[in-house]
Design a protein around this motif. Structure first.
Motif, PDB file in Angstrom:
ATOM      1  N   UNK A 105       0.861  -1.182   0.000  1.00 22.53           N
ATOM      2  CA  UNK A 105       0.000   0.000   0.000  1.00 22.53           C
ATOM      3  C   UNK A 105       0.896   1.231   0.000  1.00 22.53           C
ATOM      4  N   UNK A 106       0.818   2.035  -1.057  1.00 29.59           N
ATOM      5  CA  UNK A 106       1.603   3.270  -1.142  1.00 29.59           C
ATOM      6  C   UNK A 106       0.728   4.426  -0.672  1.00 29.59           C
ATOM      7  N   UNK A 107       1.248   5.184   0.285  1.00 32.21           N
ATOM      8  CA  UNK A 107       0.496   6.307   0.855  1.00 32.21           C
ATOM      9  C   UNK A 107       1.191   7.613   0.474  1.00 32.21           C
ATOM     10  N   UNK A 181       3.488  -0.995   4.053  1.00 32.13           N
ATOM     11  CA  UNK A 181       3.136   0.353   3.613  1.00 32.13           C
ATOM     12  C   UNK A 181       4.411   1.075   3.194  1.00 32.13           C
ATOM     13  N   UNK A 182       4.338   1.788   2.075  1.00 29.36           N
ATOM     14  CA  UNK A 182       5.400   2.722   1.705  1.00 29.36           C
ATOM     15  C   UNK A 182       4.773   4.108   1.724  1.00 29.36           C
ATOM     16  N   UNK A 183       5.252   4.950   2.634  1.00 34.42           N
ATOM     17  CA  UNK A 183       4.708   6.301   2.783  1.00 34.42           C
ATOM     18  C   UNK A 183       5.689   7.315   2.201  1.00 34.42           C
ATOM     19  N   UNK A 226       1.580  -3.251  10.477  1.00 36.18           N
ATOM     20  CA  UNK A 226       2.445  -3.836   9.455  1.00 36.18           C
ATOM     21  C   UNK A 226       3.656  -2.919   9.247  1.00 36.18           C
ATOM     22  N   UNK A 227       4.758  -3.447   8.664  1.00 37.00           N
ATOM     23  CA  UNK A 227       5.949  -2.611   8.463  1.00 37.00           C
ATOM     24  C   UNK A 227       5.649  -1.373   7.619  1.00 37.00           C
ATOM     25  N   UNK A 228       6.282  -0.260   7.990  1.00 36.74           N
ATOM     26  CA  UNK A 228       6.112   1.004   7.258  1.00 36.74           C
ATOM     27  C   UNK A 228       7.474   1.513   6.805  1.00 36.74           C
ATOM     28  N   UNK A 229       7.623   1.628   5.496  1.00 39.68           N
ATOM     29  CA  UNK A 229       8.841   2.179   4.900  1.00 39.68           C
ATOM     30  C   UNK A 229       8.516   3.609   4.475  1.00 39.68           C
ATOM     31  N   UNK A 230       9.371   4.562   4.853  1.00 38.81           N
ATOM     32  CA  UNK A 230       9.105   5.965   4.536  1.00 38.81           C
ATOM     33  C   UNK A 230      10.146   6.499   3.557  1.00 38.81           C
ATOM     34  N   UNK A 311      11.127   4.583  -9.596  1.00 41.40           N
ATOM     35  CA  UNK A 311      11.853   3.610  -8.770  1.00 41.40           C
ATOM     36  C   UNK A 311      10.892   2.554  -8.227  1.00 41.40           C
ATOM     37  N   UNK A 312       9.723   2.993  -7.766  1.00 39.95           N
ATOM     38  CA  UNK A 312       8.727   2.058  -7.236  1.00 39.95           C
ATOM     39  C   UNK A 312       8.177   1.166  -8.353  1.00 39.95           C
TER      40      UNK A 312
END
Length: 329
Positions: A105-107, A181-183, A226-230, A311-312
């Motif tokens: 999930x990209x935020x 999640x990628x924020x 869940x893990x969150x990558x910023x 990149x994503x």
């Protein structure tokens, strides 16, 4: 002395630098630097390994990777493609590879109507969204052998929705059950030279709005489950920082002058944090809370947002063979 270090920055690299400038060693924090001369990309990895380190740095335990590229603000498509590839490689370090239907999930955090804060929404605009297609027709409908499920949301800001961003995200996580999640968010920097030339990746999550003093509830593994990558790019610097840098240059100029030498001696006795606090008092109340951004911010944010979204897309929407060739997996 440490509690006086309140210079505003979202970059762990700058937090570490300010302690080093005053010869203060922070236990439990390590720093590693790599420099690619050919592409002029400097990568700094700051690891906060202990709770003591986290307390002193005022950032959570975790890994902070900072990519600095002076030419990132230049409209060079080939160079931005290189940045996208490098960014994809670093992001891949945080992504699990052992699950076939890995869901992301990209935020896109921020306010689309305020250009320096529109980075997150702009990134989402350029993403290849695949979850609905894979759910409906299966992964082979994408024409790729290895497709991850990508969904995205631009939750807006509290003034627009009346809700904390984390409340919106928790509801989405509960319903769609992503694995990670990628924020993406705009940040504030301590140094104006890093504006729009720096990308920070961290596995600790994010506090939306913290860079400009709007402390919203954190989006972390603890709060959403869940893990969150910023991913963040500094787009603003506060007025006190600019005045502080100007004052530093003034002190150097005074000391190099034969007639005015000695005038800056008193100021030289202050450490970095004390100088910053003095500047904040001097410019108060009219300039306190003022944040500055470059005049070409519109084009720059659009360009960098595309670099991040590419990149994503490289990471999630292309075949296994391509990613192996690129070095992402």
């Amino acid at each position: 002395m440490i509690e006086k270090y309140s210079i505003r920055t979202d970059l762990a690299l700058e937090d570490k630098e300010r302690f080093e400038s005053d010869n203060v060693e922070v236990q439990g924090v390590s720093l590693k630097e790599d420099y690619d001369e050919e592409r002029e990309i400097k990568v700094t990895t700051v690891k906060i390994e202990t709770e003591n380190g986290a307390k002193v740095m005022r950032k959570p335990v975790g890994t902070y990777i900072t990519m600095e590229a002076p030419n990132m603000a230049v409209p060079d498509e080939d160079y931005h493609d290189e940045i996208s590839k490098e960014l994809a490689k670093f992001l891949a370090r945080f992504i699990k590879k052992d699950k076939e239907d890995f869901s992301i999930l990209v935020v896109g955090l921020g306010n689309r109507k305020v250009t320096p804060d529109a980075l997150g929404p702009y990134v989402v605009d350029n993403l290849n969204i695949t979850r609905h297609i894979v759910k409906e027709y299966g992964k082979y409908a994408m024409g790729e052998e290895d497709v991850r499920l990508v969904s995205a949301i631009v939750p807006g800001v509290m003034a627009q929705t009346g809700m904390e961003t984390v409340e919106i995200i928790k509801g989405i996580v509960r319903e769609t059950k992503p694995d990670m999640i990628i924020a993406i968010d705009a940040l504030a920097a301590r140094s104006s030279k890093r504006l729009n030339r720096t990308i920070q990746i961290t596995d600790t999550g994010i506090n939306p709005g913290s860079g400009v003093g709007n402390h919203r509830n954190a989006i972390t593994k603890d709060t959403v489950g869940i893990p969150v990558l910023a991913i963040g790019v500094p787009t603003v610097v506060d007025a006190a920082t600019i005045v502080n840098d100007t004052m530093e240059n003034l002190i150097l100029a005074l000391e190099s002058s034969e007639t005015l030498r000695g005038v800056g001696v008193v100021m030289q006795g202050y450490n970095a944090a004390e100088k910053y606090e003095l500047v904040k008092e001097l410019i108060s109340p009219h300039l306190n809370g003022l944040f500055v951004t470059p005049k070409d911010i519109d084009e720059t944010v659009k360009r960098i947002s595309y670099t991040i979204s590419e990149a994503l897309n490289m990471l999630f929407s292309r075949g296994h063979a391509h990613n192996q060739e690129m070095g992402v997996i």
